[in-house]
Design a protein around this motif. Structure first.
Motif, mmCIF file in Angstrom:
data_model
loop_
_atom_site.group_PDB
_atom_site.id
_atom_site.type_symbol
_atom_site.label_atom_id
_atom_site.label_comp_id
_atom_site.label_asym_id
_atom_site.label_seq_id
_atom_site.Cartn_x
_atom_site.Cartn_y
_atom_site.Cartn_z
ATOM 1 N N UNK A 201 39.651 68.339 39.455
ATOM 2 C CA UNK A 201 38.507 67.679 39.554
ATOM 3 C C UNK A 201 37.678 67.722 37.906
ATOM 4 N N UNK A 202 38.073 68.770 37.586
ATOM 5 C CA UNK A 202 36.941 68.507 35.984
ATOM 6 C C UNK A 202 37.676 67.732 35.011
ATOM 7 N N UNK A 203 39.091 67.700 34.826
ATOM 8 C CA UNK A 203 39.831 67.137 34.954
ATOM 9 C C UNK A 203 39.527 65.030 34.913
ATOM 10 N N UNK A 204 39.147 65.356 36.242
ATOM 11 C CA UNK A 204 38.948 63.370 37.016
ATOM 12 C C UNK A 204 37.626 63.471 36.024
ATOM 13 N N UNK A 205 36.741 64.239 36.481
ATOM 14 C CA UNK A 205 35.062 63.789 35.758
ATOM 15 C C UNK A 205 35.073 63.391 34.117
ATOM 16 N N UNK A 206 36.078 64.759 33.922
ATOM 17 C CA UNK A 206 36.044 63.658 32.070
ATOM 18 C C UNK A 206 36.805 62.522 31.949
ATOM 19 N N UNK A 207 38.176 61.901 32.675
ATOM 20 C CA UNK A 207 38.178 61.353 32.686
ATOM 21 C C UNK A 207 37.844 59.380 33.428
ATOM 22 N N UNK A 208 37.082 59.956 34.456
ATOM 23 C CA UNK A 208 35.817 58.765 34.704
ATOM 24 C C UNK A 208 34.484 58.995 35.005
ATOM 25 N N UNK A 209 34.005 60.267 35.165
ATOM 26 C CA UNK A 209 32.901 60.586 35.216
ATOM 27 C C UNK A 209 32.746 59.913 36.444
ATOM 28 N N UNK A 210 31.086 60.988 36.608
ATOM 29 C CA UNK A 210 30.527 61.187 37.523
ATOM 30 C C UNK A 210 30.975 59.770 38.882
ATOM 31 N N UNK A 211 31.009 59.137 38.171
ATOM 32 C CA UNK A 211 31.063 57.442 39.275
ATOM 33 C C UNK A 211 32.206 57.207 39.079
ATOM 34 N N UNK A 212 33.079 57.871 38.466
ATOM 35 C CA UNK A 212 34.699 57.728 38.657
ATOM 36 C C UNK A 212 34.619 58.724 40.367
#
Length: 192
Positions: free
Chosen positions: A118-129
């Motif tokens: 989840x942390x990596x996904x938010x770093x790459x795609x933001x909260x909107x992602x």
């Protein structure tokens, strides 16, 4: 920005600012999600269940009360607290996207510090992602999409899609009605 219930413009702005604070601080998001799940809890419950120091727990609870996303439900000692329902829809400045901020999204953000995917996904795609990924997880758990369709739609690798789908699965099952008998694709099924 739109809201599903009638509020004055000032209340809508306050709601937005309060929710923005939750999305910026995973520990506060984690506490909000805990209170939403438990429906009602004391600070001592927070200390024990979230393994927070007592001073930190009081500080976080007070910040959430001050922000208006948590309310005191019982003023007798020990005080009891509950999360206020959040359902805020935000439209992007360009008007090309609309995101609904729900307890499930706040819960997912709260898991950022304990879940590397989840942390990596938010770093790459933001909260909107992340909000978009949550929509796909619900659809996947209902048997409506596959991880490959998600990957194609979002222009990410199938592996990245599967990783975030698996990471967000517990969040979706806590916040949505999902039929456990629905079959969804997994790496094992795809590779058969």
């Amino acid at each position: 920005m739109s809201r599903t219930s009638p509020h004055t413009d000032g209340e809508i702005v306050q709601d937005f600012l309060s929710v923005a604070g939750l999305l910026e601080e995973p520990k506060l998001a984690q506490l909000y999600a805990y209170l939403a799940r438990e429906e009602e809890a004391t600070v001592q419950n927070v200390v024990e269940d979230l393994e927070l120091a007592q001073g930190t727990a009081y500080s976080y609870v007070n910040r959430l009360v001050d922000a208006g996303v948590v309310v005191v439900t019982d003023d007798e000692q020990p005080r009891r607290y509950a999360a206020r329902e959040i359902d805020l829809t935000v439209t992007t400045g360009a008007g090309d996207g609309e995101y609904t901020i729900t307890p499930a999204l706040i819960d997912a953000v709260g898991r950022r510090k304990t879940d590397a995917d989840i942390d990596t996904y938010i770093d790459r795609h933001g909260v909107a992602g992340l909000a978009t990924a949550l929509i796909y997880v619900v659809a996947r758990e209902r048997g409506e999409v596959t991880h490959r369709l998600m990957a194609d739609d979002l222009d990410i690798s199938p592996l990245a899609a599967e990783m975030i789908l698996q990471a967000l699965r517990p969040v979706v099952h806590e916040h949505h009605q999902i039929d456990e008998n629905v079959r969804h694709d997994t790496e094992e099924e795809v590779n058969k």
